[in-house]
Design a protein around this motif. Sequence first.
Motif, mmCIF file in Angstrom:
data_model
loop_
_atom_site.group_PDB
_atom_site.id
_atom_site.type_symbol
_atom_site.label_atom_id
_atom_site.label_comp_id
_atom_site.label_asym_id
_atom_site.label_seq_id
_atom_site.Cartn_x
_atom_site.Cartn_y
_atom_site.Cartn_z
ATOM 1 N N ILE A 63 0.557 -0.906 -0.194
ATOM 2 C CA ILE A 63 -0.190 -0.089 0.343
ATOM 3 C C ILE A 63 0.450 0.962 -0.098
ATOM 4 N N HIS A 64 1.090 2.094 -1.198
ATOM 5 C CA HIS A 64 1.125 2.919 -1.525
ATOM 6 C C HIS A 64 3.145 2.678 -1.469
ATOM 7 N N GLY A 65 3.358 2.328 -1.425
ATOM 8 C CA GLY A 65 4.573 1.143 -1.849
ATOM 9 C C GLY A 65 5.682 0.493 -0.734
ATOM 10 N N PRO A 95 5.244 -2.791 1.925
ATOM 11 C CA PRO A 95 4.723 -3.954 2.205
ATOM 12 C C PRO A 95 4.261 -4.379 3.492
ATOM 13 N N ILE A 96 2.927 -4.459 2.910
ATOM 14 C CA ILE A 96 1.544 -5.125 3.976
ATOM 15 C C ILE A 96 1.669 -6.485 4.419
ATOM 16 N N LEU A 97 1.556 -7.430 3.706
ATOM 17 C CA LEU A 97 1.713 -8.444 3.039
ATOM 18 C C LEU A 97 2.758 -8.977 2.329
ATOM 19 N N GLU A 119 0.092 -9.429 16.420
ATOM 20 C CA GLU A 119 -0.304 -8.201 16.809
ATOM 21 C C GLU A 119 -1.650 -6.745 16.411
ATOM 22 N N SER A 120 -1.388 -6.038 16.680
ATOM 23 C CA SER A 120 -2.413 -4.847 15.823
ATOM 24 C C SER A 120 -1.855 -4.138 14.383
ATOM 25 N N GLY A 121 -1.823 -4.348 13.534
ATOM 26 C CA GLY A 121 -1.065 -3.799 12.651
ATOM 27 C C GLY A 121 -0.299 -4.554 12.026
ATOM 28 N N SER A 122 -0.584 -6.307 11.708
ATOM 29 C CA SER A 122 0.579 -6.918 11.723
ATOM 30 C C SER A 122 -0.077 -7.498 10.066
ATOM 31 N N SER A 182 -6.310 -7.935 9.049
ATOM 32 C CA SER A 182 -6.693 -7.504 8.529
ATOM 33 C C SER A 182 -6.998 -6.998 6.655
ATOM 34 N N THR A 183 -5.707 -7.004 6.465
ATOM 35 C CA THR A 183 -6.089 -6.166 4.654
ATOM 36 C C THR A 183 -5.734 -8.334 4.573
ATOM 37 N N LEU A 184 -5.453 -9.254 4.965
ATOM 38 C CA LEU A 184 -5.567 -10.450 4.269
ATOM 39 C C LEU A 184 -6.773 -10.712 4.319
ATOM 40 N N LEU A 213 -12.253 -6.617 -1.291
ATOM 41 C CA LEU A 213 -12.372 -5.357 -1.846
ATOM 42 C C LEU A 213 -11.359 -4.738 -1.563
ATOM 43 N N LYS A 214 -10.102 -5.913 -1.583
ATOM 44 C CA LYS A 214 -8.707 -5.089 -2.123
ATOM 45 C C LYS A 214 -8.448 -5.865 -2.959
ATOM 46 N N GLN A 215 -7.406 -5.489 -3.980
ATOM 47 C CA GLN A 215 -6.806 -6.506 -5.177
ATOM 48 C C GLN A 215 -4.794 -7.085 -4.626
HETATM 49 N N1 LIG Z 1 -5.706 1.852 3.525
HETATM 50 C C1 LIG Z 1 -4.291 2.437 3.825
HETATM 51 N N2 LIG Z 1 -3.787 2.967 3.789
HETATM 52 C C2 LIG Z 1 -1.980 3.253 4.063
HETATM 53 N N3 LIG Z 1 -2.269 1.488 4.844
HETATM 54 C C3 LIG Z 1 -2.594 1.058 5.285
HETATM 55 C C4 LIG Z 1 -4.258 1.369 4.833
HETATM 56 N N4 LIG Z 1 -4.652 -0.260 4.868
HETATM 57 C C5 LIG Z 1 -3.832 -0.923 5.927
HETATM 58 N N5 LIG Z 1 -3.066 0.167 6.063
HETATM 59 C C6 LIG Z 1 -1.044 -0.051 6.985
HETATM 60 O O1 LIG Z 1 -0.948 -1.619 7.023
HETATM 61 C C7 LIG Z 1 -0.740 -2.416 8.074
HETATM 62 C C8 LIG Z 1 -2.127 -3.611 8.443
HETATM 63 O O2 LIG Z 1 -2.971 -3.090 8.455
HETATM 64 P P1 LIG Z 1 -4.425 -4.173 8.896
HETATM 65 O O3 LIG Z 1 -4.018 -5.329 7.818
HETATM 66 O O4 LIG Z 1 -5.353 -3.638 9.185
HETATM 67 O O5 LIG Z 1 -3.615 -4.539 10.733
HETATM 68 P P2 LIG Z 1 -4.106 -5.273 11.435
HETATM 69 O O6 LIG Z 1 -5.998 -5.926 10.998
HETATM 70 O O7 LIG Z 1 -3.455 -6.986 11.494
HETATM 71 O O8 LIG Z 1 -3.797 -4.888 12.834
HETATM 72 C C9 LIG Z 1 -1.059 -1.181 9.163
HETATM 73 O O9 LIG Z 1 0.723 -0.894 8.750
HETATM 74 C C10 LIG Z 1 -1.803 -0.329 8.756
HETATM 75 O O10 LIG Z 1 -1.382 0.795 8.513
#
Ligand SMILES: Nc1ncnc2c1ncn2[C@@H]1O[C@H](COP(=O)(O)OP(=O)(O)O)[C@@H](O)[C@H]1O
Length: 256
Positions: A11-13, A15-17, A35-38, A41-43, A50-52
Motif C-alpha cells: 500500500i503506497h509502496g 509492503p503490508i503482506l 498484533e495490531s498492524g500485522s 484485516s488486509t488479508l 475488497l482489495k486486490q
Molecule cells: N488504506 C491503507 N493505507 C495505508 N496503510 C494501510 C491501509 N490499510 C492498512 N494499512 C497499513 O497496513 C498495516 C496492516 O494493517 P491491518 O491489516 O489493518 O492490520 P491488523 O488488522 O493486523 O491490525 C498497518 O501498518 C496499516 O497502517
Amino acid sequence: MLEIRRLYKEIHGSPILEDIHFRIEDGESLAIVGESGSGKSTLAQLIMALKQPTSGHIFFDGRPLPNKGILSYREWYRDIQIVFQNTGSTLNPSLSLFQCLEEPLINFTRYNRAERKHKVLEYWGKVGLNENLLRNRPGKLSGGQYQRACLAKALLTRPKLLICDEMVSNLDVLLQQQMIELLISIQKEQGLTLLFITHDLTLLPGLCSNIMVLKEGKQVELFSTSALYDEAERDPYTVTLLNSSKMFETAWNQLT
Ligand SMILES: Nc1ncnc2c1ncn2[C@@H]1O[C@H](COP(=O)(O)OP(=O)(O)O)[C@@H](O)[C@H]1O
Ligand SMILES: [Mg+2]
C-alpha cells in the motif's frame, strides 16, 4: 477449499503482506494471529475481494479471486462471508433488524417472502436471539447481541467459508466464551470452513485446528493448535504473543 499462494500486498509502496501461503480444507478452521498492524484485516479484505493483491493468488474451490464482472463477485460472496469487529456499521441503522437480515436473502436467493421470514427466524434463533428484537433497529442491541445478529446475517445464505475478523475482541470475557461456543456448534452443524482472525491466542483451543502467526506482514509459523503450548517447538515470537494473552487473561480474572 481456500488456497493462498505467494500473496503480496503493498500500500503506497510499503509492503503490508509478504509471501503469504496457506490452505484451509473444507470444514477445517484456521486462526490468523498477530498484533495490531500485522496485516490481518488486509488479508481478510483481500480474500473478500475488497482489495486486490499486488501479486500472488487466491483460490476458492479452484476458482480465482474475482477482479472484474459483477457475476463473479456474486458467486464469491455467496460462498464467502465475513463478520467484523463490532463497529456498529455492518447493519443498516435505518432498517429494522428483520429487514437487515432479509437483505442477503433478497440479493442471493429466490426465496419468496414467507420463505425469507422462515429463514430469518431460523437463524435468529440459532444465534440465541429473541424474536421480539427483530422489530427493533440495530441501535437497540447490546454489543453481544449485535455480534450475534451479524453472525446470523452472514450465515443466512449458507456460505462455505466464514471469516471472523476480531469478531469477539470488543466483548467481555464471558460473552467471548459464549460466542466461541456458538461458533463451534454452528461449525459442527453446518460443516462450515472457518478463518478466525484474532490477536488473542488463548481463545483458540477447541475452535481452530491450526494457527498461523503473522508478524509485520510476514508468516512466522503455521502449526497445529494441539502444539500451541509446546514452547520448545514454537517460534519465540509465538511464545511472546501467548504469554501476553495469558497475562491479560489473568489480569482480567483478578478484576472480575
Ligand atoms: N488504506 C491503507 N493505507 C495505508 N496503510 C494501510 C491501509 N490499510 C492498512 N494499512 C497499513 O497496513 C498495516 C496492516 O494493517 P491491518 O491489516 O489493518 O492490520 P491488523 O488488522 O493486523 O491490525 C498497518 O501498518 C496499516 O497502517
Ligand atoms: Mg484488524
